[in-house]
Scaffold this motif. Structure first.
Motif, PDB file in Angstrom:
ATOM      1  N   ILE A  48       0.864  -1.195   0.000  1.00 45.17           N
ATOM      2  CA  ILE A  48       0.000   0.000   0.000  1.00 45.17           C
ATOM      3  C   ILE A  48       0.896   1.240   0.000  1.00 45.17           C
ATOM      4  CG2 ILE A  48      -1.775   1.268   1.269  1.00 45.17           C
ATOM      5  CD1 ILE A  48      -2.661  -1.451   2.477  1.00 45.17           C
TER       6      ILE A  48
ATOM      7  N   GLY B  59       2.762   1.635  -3.343  1.00 45.71           N
ATOM      8  CA  GLY B  59       1.920   2.168  -4.416  1.00 45.71           C
ATOM      9  C   GLY B  59       1.366   3.536  -4.083  1.00 45.71           C
ATOM     10  N   GLY B  60       1.723   4.094  -2.936  1.00 40.58           N
ATOM     11  CA  GLY B  60       1.132   5.368  -2.531  1.00 40.58           C
ATOM     12  C   GLY B  60       2.006   6.145  -1.580  1.00 40.58           C
TER      13      GLY B  60
ATOM     14  N   ARG C 294      -3.073   4.559  -0.526  1.00 36.94           N
ATOM     15  CA  ARG C 294      -2.763   4.228  -1.921  1.00 36.94           C
ATOM     16  C   ARG C 294      -3.935   4.637  -2.802  1.00 36.94           C
ATOM     17  NH1 ARG C 294      -3.282   0.643  -6.162  1.00 36.94           N
ATOM     18  NH2 ARG C 294      -1.342  -0.209  -7.021  1.00 36.94           N
TER      19      ARG C 294
ATOM     20  N   ALA D 206       3.606   7.004  -6.469  1.00 39.68           N
ATOM     21  CA  ALA D 206       4.054   5.775  -5.794  1.00 39.68           C
ATOM     22  C   ALA D 206       5.276   6.060  -4.932  1.00 39.68           C
ATOM     23  CB  ALA D 206       4.388   4.705  -6.837  1.00 39.68           C
TER      24      ALA D 206
END
Ligand SMILES: [Ca+2]
Length: 467
Positions: free
Chosen positions: A60, A63-64, A323, A330
């Motif tokens: 998570i 990706g964020g 995310r 990212a």
């Protein structure tokens, strides 16, 4: 009364929002809000933990965005959860401790606002507020009263459902139901609250994890042995709290309980992985904003303590990962101070729903976008009220700035702690009463009062019978 007015305004507003248009004109995101119970900020491999591997939760963050300074305003289960759901302080929603756990029926919560705006809303797992959120309206509900049991728990499906016995491990069972619901075809955007039982005491492992961490040992934090020396520099309120490792049969020593604590988080990680996989399979991963947080932090042996409640860093810091690739770069990180108060307004903004004036948090959507508003908060108010009560932690409130922390145990005997977090991140050196800190203390106390006034603390002008 103001809540009813806010809700009435919202119903008018929803007419323009139910057609799937957001403020940005794009498709409205789905939401998955993961919450754990008592997971401290560094109990994740992406936060630097070397013993614990949490690849799914880490994904998570990868990706964020990971917030490195996320805090709760009252480090206790029910008050913190009520704050996440309402966007207001404990002293406003009234769930000030775990004894009074009822959110006022006429106070809308995050899911009510989203539902009014056309979202499907689902709650799965542990709410820990009175009534287990069964007084609210859900498109899907699979939840339980109070703490629930790790093994073979009783859970109700539907708010009118009976609490039935399910065989297996609590967080696995709840996740399976959540995944089933996620995989159904939804005609409208959704918000799933998936709130785990772990890693709350008594840290019962999933049977498959019985042998985990057997071959490692947990090192003592540098402050562990100071407690036996009388917690030098700390006030009585801290030293005399009933939270020592070794004082409870289920917390016999640091090594055993921390390994169990970590093992329950490994099960959470696996369950988070199942949810992410289901979102991927159903082609919903990229259009779902995923939040991962905890209701409070935890002492893992600092000053020989376990548990939470206090305003010290291990207790007030929580994980916060978000995310949503349509908005967030990212592998990004943010160091601004964000609070559990901010989550509801943030989600409403992402959903294109007007943030009610009554909410006291601030949307951190600009931070998610990579901006840093000049007027972002540089200090905030903390409060704790459950005394007398379990673990004998006296009532206190305080202010945390980017550099300093002042804690005030305001009932007799009145005591204070003051730390310079820049030079003393472990809070070893209590500066209160030391020469040269008078002006600083005066300034912090004035600001503390100002924050209480701004957030409508009803005790601000009430006479204190103890002093
Ligand atoms: Ca908790």
């Amino acid at each position: 009364m103001t809540w009813r007015i806010a809700l009435a305004g919202l119903i008018t507003l929803m007419v323009s929002l139910t057609d799937g248009i957001t403020i940005a004109g794009a498709e409205r995101p789905n939401f998955v809000i993961f919450m754990t119970d008592d997971q401290r900020a560094d109990a994740l491999s992406c936060a630097g933990n070397r013993m614990l591997k949490t690849p799914h939760i880490d994904s998570i963050a990868q990706g964020g965005m990971r917030f490195r300074n996320a805090f709760v305003t009252n480090s206790l289960c029910a008050p913190s959860r009520a704050t996440l759901l309402t966007g207001v302080y404990s002293h406003v929603h009234g769930v000030i401790d775990n004894k009074n756990r009822r959110i006022p029926a006429d106070m809308p919560i995050l899911s009510d606002y989203l539902r009014q705006a056309g979202y499907l809303v689902a709650f799965c797992g542990k709410s820990h507020v009175a009534g287990a959120l069964r007084d609210r309206t859900w498109d899907y509900y699979f939840g339980y009263q109070g703490q629930g049991a790790y093994i073979n728990p009783r859970i109700a499906e539907g708010t009118q459902g009976k609490d039935l016995l399910y065989e297996g491990y609590m967080d696995d069972i709840v996740t399976e139901k959540a995944v089933q619901w996620l995989k159904q075809k939804h005609e409208r955007p959704f918000c799933l609250f998936l709130w785990f039982k772990a890693p709350h005491r008594p840290w019962i492992r999933a049977p498959r994890h019985a042998a985990l961490f057997r071959d490692i040992s947990i090192p003592k934090p540098p402050t562990y042995d100071l407690r036996a020396l009388g917690s030098p520099g700390k006030p009585r309120a801290f030293h005399e709290a009933d939270n020592r490792i070794g004082s409870f049969p289920d917390v016999p020593n640091l090594d055993q309980f921390v390994k169990d604590y970590y093992a329950t988080i490994v099960a959470v990680d696996e369950n988070v992985g199942k949810v992410l996989e289901a979102l991927k399979e159903t082609n919903q991963l990229e259009k779902t904003a995923i939040f991962y947080t905890s209701d409070n932090g935890f002492f893992l042996g600092e000053w020989q303590a376990f548990d939470k409640r206090f305003m010290h860093e291990p207790s007030i810091r929580v994980p916060l990962l978000v995310r949503y690739p349509r908005l967030i770069r990212a592998n990004s990180a943010c160091d601004k101070m964000v609070l559990n108060l901010d989550i509801a307004p943030t989600i409403l903004e992402l959903a294109g729903v007007a943030i009610p004036d009554s909410m006291q948090g601030r949307s951190f959507v600009p931070l998610l976008r990579g901006q840093e508003p000049k007027d972002w908060r540089t200090d905030w108010l903390y409060e704790y009220y459950e005394y007398p009560g379990p673990h004998r932690v006296r009532k206190h409130r305080g202010i945390r700035t980017e550099r300093y922390k002042l804690i005030h145990y305001y009932e007799a005997p009145e005591e204070f702690e003051l730390y310079d977090l820049q030079t003393d991140p472990e809070e070893r050196n209590n500066l209160y009463g030391k020469e040269g800190t008078e002006e600083l203390v005066k300034r912090l106390r004035q600001r503390l009062d100002e924050l209480r006034r701004q957030t409508r603390d009803p005790e601000l002008n009430a006479p204190n019978p103890e002093n």
